[in-house]
Design an enzyme around this catalytic site. Structure first.
Site, PDB file in Angstrom:
ATOM      1  N   SER A 279       0.824  -1.204   0.000  1.00 58.95           N
ATOM      2  CA  SER A 279       0.000   0.000   0.000  1.00 58.95           C
ATOM      3  C   SER A 279       0.863   1.262   0.000  1.00 58.95           C
ATOM      4  O   SER A 279       1.569   1.539  -0.958  1.00 58.95           O
ATOM      5  CB  SER A 279      -0.960  -0.029   1.196  1.00 58.95           C
ATOM      6  OG  SER A 279      -1.910   0.991   1.111  1.00 58.95           O
ATOM      7  N   ASP A 309      -0.336  -4.382  -3.625  1.00 58.58           N
ATOM      8  CA  ASP A 309      -1.491  -3.490  -3.608  1.00 58.58           C
ATOM      9  C   ASP A 309      -1.079  -2.029  -3.469  1.00 58.58           C
ATOM     10  O   ASP A 309      -1.465  -1.333  -2.519  1.00 58.58           O
ATOM     11  CB  ASP A 309      -2.432  -3.875  -2.466  1.00 58.58           C
ATOM     12  CG  ASP A 309      -3.876  -4.037  -2.947  1.00 58.58           C
ATOM     13  OD1 ASP A 309      -4.098  -4.092  -4.168  1.00 58.58           O
ATOM     14  OD2 ASP A 309      -4.778  -4.117  -2.099  1.00 58.58           O
ATOM     15  N   HIS A 375      -7.656  -5.635   0.563  1.00 65.13           N
ATOM     16  CA  HIS A 375      -6.458  -4.848   0.841  1.00 65.13           C
ATOM     17  C   HIS A 375      -5.694  -5.389   2.049  1.00 65.13           C
ATOM     18  O   HIS A 375      -4.463  -5.339   2.086  1.00 65.13           O
ATOM     19  CB  HIS A 375      -6.839  -3.384   1.065  1.00 65.13           C
ATOM     20  CG  HIS A 375      -5.684  -2.432   0.989  1.00 65.13           C
ATOM     21  ND1 HIS A 375      -4.817  -2.387  -0.087  1.00 65.13           N
ATOM     22  CD2 HIS A 375      -5.232  -1.490   1.870  1.00 65.13           C
ATOM     23  CE1 HIS A 375      -3.895  -1.453   0.122  1.00 65.13           C
ATOM     24  NE2 HIS A 375      -4.120  -0.907   1.304  1.00 65.13           N
TER      25      HIS A 375
END
EC number: 3.1.1.47
Length: 451
Positions: A279, A309, A375
């Site tokens: 992320s 991600d 996620h």
């Protein structure tokens, strides 16, 4: 005792957490806290770089039977609780029974402060060195909340340095004291939201769409450079290096600094380094290679990026692109993106990721989407004992398989023979609360879409 799932691989995994002071400590950016208790240092600025901390995950020498357990949640638990409340927006008092019960019980099944295994003893090769990996966590993460992923890499024969970012993106961290004259305040660094800070006129970092996250990217890059430089000095046995275990516990320094029989470091740290993150940690990887190496630091020879991600919103647009200079030209790294189904279905975000990857990896299809993943699937939160059900372990296993295949240059074979792939087919499965269509990717959980 509640334990995260054991990670299986070629080698047992050890974890030692290190810290190094930043002298002199310094402020990064101009963000100030809207509400702050006056500390002994009188600080009101949000981002203060005074210490860099990281957990090393590595192949462990277990011949002396070191303890096999470390805490999953950062201590003291009261600070982690406050940070989780800040991050989630949930009440401190609503969370405290869960955090104190599970936080005190959940352990990571790795060998605490075990010696580093000599690669020659492990493989019999006189030229063998452990490859080096740098890991950067996402928002609400820590040095331990990706222990499943980091341990998987370590069990394959790699040394993984997992940063504990002190930029307000982690749940909580506690700096240690380094002595009179330039010591840490020992005040906890807790999770920061955009609404927790402000800037005076003309001080906002305008090139970043999210000003706080932009200053945090600058902070994170400095942490990566400092960690790499300090770790190299430590491996060389430099007398002046300041690096200790975060908790002050003893460790086998010689197992790290001894040389192979060929006179090389046991860790390959001069070239062919992998950077990986989740992320905001993936955004950190892009940012690291898209900006000029700061004065006073050496460029980190990163040859591969494994981006889990990636969150693109904090990064300047258009871009980012690989930074090049005549003085220090960079070879383009090989890049693999492993996306969650949710981020792939986020249409505008996925389109931007594709545009960026067309520049970074123009010759290959290197965006993989795991069906059924979310996620949080890349972090330990997806496999917490007693809290999470479903396909968390299956998806975590696929993430590990894909990452190791990429690092071992066997990804194409793995996608042909090891992991089922499917075409991207979007299905409508209902309507969201806001009236927009609810979508999913067609196929079985754990299968992979290559795009």
């Amino acid at each position: 005792m509640l334990s995260l799932p054991p990670v299986h691989g070629r080698f047992p995994v050890g974890v030692t957490t290190f810290a190094t002071p930043v002298r002199p400590s310094r402020r990064v950016g101009n963000a100030q806290l809207k509400s702050v208790k006056v500390s002994s240092a009188g600080r009101t600025y949000a981002l203060n770089l005074e210490e860099v901390a990281f957990a090393a995950y590595y192949p462990a020498d277990t011949s002396n039977k070191p303890p096999k357990s470390i805490d999953w949640l950062v201590r003291p638990l009261k600070h982690s609780l406050t940070g989780i409340s800040n991050y989630s927006g949930l009440s401190y008092w609503l969370l405290w029974p869960i955090v104190f019960f599970f936080g005190s019980l959940i352990k990571i099944p790795v060998y605490r402060n075990a010696p580093l295994l000599r690669p020659e003893e492990a493989s019999g090769s006189l030229e063998k060195q452990w490859p080096l990996v740098i890991f950067s966590h996402g928002l609400g993460g820590s040095r331990t909340t990706y222990s499943q992923f980091c341990s998987r890499l370590a069990a394959s024969g790699r040394v993984v340095l997992a940063l504990e970012h002190r930029d307000g993106t982690g749940i909580a961290s506690i700096p240690k004291s380094w002595g009179i004259g330039d010591k840490s305040t020992n005040e906890p660094v807790l999770y920061l939201r955009e609404e927790d800070v402000f800037w005076k006129d003309n001080e906002v970092v305008k090139e970043y769409p999210k000003p706080l996250r932009g200053e945090q990217l600058n902070f994170r890059r400095d942490e990566v450079y400092i960690m790499y430089e300090t770790f190299q000095k430590f491996l060389r046995g430099d007398a002046g290096v300041e690096m200790e275990t975060l908790d002050g516990a003893p460790f086998d320094k010689a197992s790290w600094t001894n040389l192979t029989s060929e006179g090389a470091s046991v860790i390959k740290h001069h070239d062919d380094i992998t950077f990986t993150g989740h992320s905001f940690g993936s955004a950190t990887g892009f940012s690291l290679l898209a900006t000029q190496t700061p004065q006073g630091y050496q460029r980190i020879p990163i040859s591969k990026l494994v981006l889990l991600d990636p969150w693109m919103d904090p990064l300047p647009s258009p871009g980012p692109e690989l930074y090049q200079s005549k003085e220090q030209p960079q070879e383009p790294p090989k890049v693999l993106v492993i996306n969650s189904e949710a981020f792939t279905l986020w249409k505008d975000h996925f389109s931007r990721l594709q545009d960026v990857m067309s520049v970074w990896e123009p010759q290959g299809q290197r965006i993989l989407t795991i069906l059924g993943s979310q996620h949080i699937s890349f972090s330990d939160f997806a496999v917490l004992p007693g809290l999470v059900k479903g396909h968390g372990r299956l998806i975590m296993n696929v993430i590990g398989q894909l990452s190791l295949a990429f690092l071992d240059d066997t990804l194409d074979e793995t996608l042909k023979e090891g992991i089922p792939t499917t075409k991207m087919t979007v299905e409508l499965v209902g309507t969201k609360k806001d009236g927009t269509p609810k979508k999913k990717l067609a196929g079985e959980v754990g299968h992979v879409v290559v795009s």
